[in-house]
Design an enzyme around this catalytic site. Structure first.
Site, mmCIF file in Angstrom:
data_model
loop_
_atom_site.group_PDB
_atom_site.id
_atom_site.type_symbol
_atom_site.label_atom_id
_atom_site.label_comp_id
_atom_site.label_asym_id
_atom_site.label_seq_id
_atom_site.Cartn_x
_atom_site.Cartn_y
_atom_site.Cartn_z
ATOM 1 N N ARG A 63 -0.515 -4.786 53.414
ATOM 2 C CA ARG A 63 -0.314 -3.389 52.994
ATOM 3 C C ARG A 63 -1.511 -2.527 53.343
ATOM 4 N NH1 ARG A 63 1.425 -5.050 47.367
ATOM 5 N NH2 ARG A 63 1.166 -7.098 48.293
ATOM 6 N N GLU A 100 -5.953 -16.752 41.667
ATOM 7 C CA GLU A 100 -5.725 -17.249 40.318
ATOM 8 C C GLU A 100 -5.599 -18.780 40.338
ATOM 9 O OE1 GLU A 100 -2.810 -14.784 38.625
ATOM 10 O OE2 GLU A 100 -3.163 -15.538 36.597
HETATM 11 P P1 AMP Z 1 -7.670 -9.180 44.309
HETATM 12 O O1 AMP Z 1 -8.266 -10.010 45.426
HETATM 13 O O2 AMP Z 1 -7.518 -9.934 43.050
HETATM 14 O O3 AMP Z 1 -8.403 -7.862 44.137
HETATM 15 O O4 AMP Z 1 -6.187 -8.846 44.765
HETATM 16 C C1 AMP Z 1 -5.932 -7.792 45.648
HETATM 17 C C2 AMP Z 1 -4.867 -8.146 46.664
HETATM 18 O O5 AMP Z 1 -3.756 -8.812 46.075
HETATM 19 C C3 AMP Z 1 -4.351 -6.884 47.319
HETATM 20 O O6 AMP Z 1 -4.292 -7.112 48.723
HETATM 21 C C4 AMP Z 1 -2.961 -6.672 46.718
HETATM 22 O O7 AMP Z 1 -2.025 -6.387 47.739
HETATM 23 C C5 AMP Z 1 -2.615 -7.963 46.013
HETATM 24 N N1 AMP Z 1 -2.321 -7.796 44.573
HETATM 25 C C6 AMP Z 1 -3.013 -8.340 43.543
HETATM 26 N N2 AMP Z 1 -2.472 -8.043 42.361
HETATM 27 C C7 AMP Z 1 -1.398 -7.252 42.626
HETATM 28 C C8 AMP Z 1 -0.407 -6.589 41.808
HETATM 29 N N3 AMP Z 1 -0.418 -6.671 40.470
HETATM 30 N N4 AMP Z 1 0.535 -5.852 42.433
HETATM 31 C C9 AMP Z 1 0.558 -5.763 43.770
HETATM 32 N N5 AMP Z 1 -0.317 -6.355 44.593
HETATM 33 C C10 AMP Z 1 -1.296 -7.112 44.034
HETATM 34 MG MG MG Z 2 -2.496 -7.388 49.741
#
Ligand code: AMP
Ligand code: MG
Length: 179
Positions: A63, A100
């Site tokens: 995205r 996670e």
């Molecule tokens: P993080 O590495 O935990 O900051 O996760 C960010 C990435 O995971 C981004 O590229 C988002 O597209 C995806 N992502 C994580 N959590 C969500 C969520 N609740 N809704 C949509 N996309 C998420």
């Molecule tokens: Mg993503």
């Protein structure tokens, strides 16, 4: 602009328990489906990138590609894809980060950035900050400079801001827990 950003926030769809139980997924497809909202998002991210005096956009698969490429085009600067491991055809460098459950890897072409080039990383959403932080690490390992990170959405309760404390970053809309 403030009203338009509120309209973006209102258009984002919550999908409970996707892709796994307990996750409230932020679906941006209604924003992409609306040309006015999409151009507002691209314009706001472009303003941030311009203020950071970036020379290159790095978009995170997938995205981050949808938002990052039009920002690069709007500003007349290069676009570089940061991809999931195994998808880029040329020589790459790789960074791992925590999910996670388990770990994930992203890659960029070894020659994607020039030395000292100012790069802004674009992704749709900042959650724990693991993905963005790994992208920052890749940029720095090439000898380029992280000028900032721009996100459409920030989930403030997951504290990605702490992980990105060494960097400048901006999010257009923020959500708290359960929101
Ligand atoms: P993080 O590495 O935990 O900051 O996760 C960010 C990435 O995971 C981004 O590229 C988002 O597209 C995806 N992502 C994580 N959590 C969500 C969520 N609740 N809704 C949509 N996309 C998420
Ligand atoms: Mg993503």
């Amino acid at each position: 602009m403030a009203d338009e950003i509120l309209s973006i926030k209102a258009a984002i769809r919550n999908v409970p328990d996707f892709p796994v139980p307990g996750v409230l997924f932020k679906d941006i497809t209604p924003v992409l489906r609306d040309p006015g909202l999409l151009s507002t998002a691209v314009a706001a991210l472009s303003a941030y990138v311009r203020a950071r005096e970036a020379q290159v956009i790095a978009g995170i698969e997938s995205r981050g590609f949808i938002l990052g490429a039009p920002v690069a085009m709007a500003l007349g600067i290069p676009f570089v894809p940061v991809r999931k491991a195994g998808r880029l055809p040329w020589d790459t460098i790789k960074a791992s980060y925590e999910l996670e459950y388990g770990t994930a890897e992203i890659e960029v072409h070894r020659d994607a950035f020039g030395p000292g080039e100012r790069v802004v990383i674009i992704d749709d959403l900042l959650a724990t900050g693991g993905t963005a932080c790994a992208a920052c690490e890749l940029v720095e390992r090439t000898g380029a400079v992280v000028a900032g990170c721009g996100f459409l959405i920030e989930l403030t309760f997951l504290n990605g801001a702490a992980k990105l404390r060494r960097y400048d970053f901006e999010s257009l809309v923020r959500f708290g827990a359960g929101e």
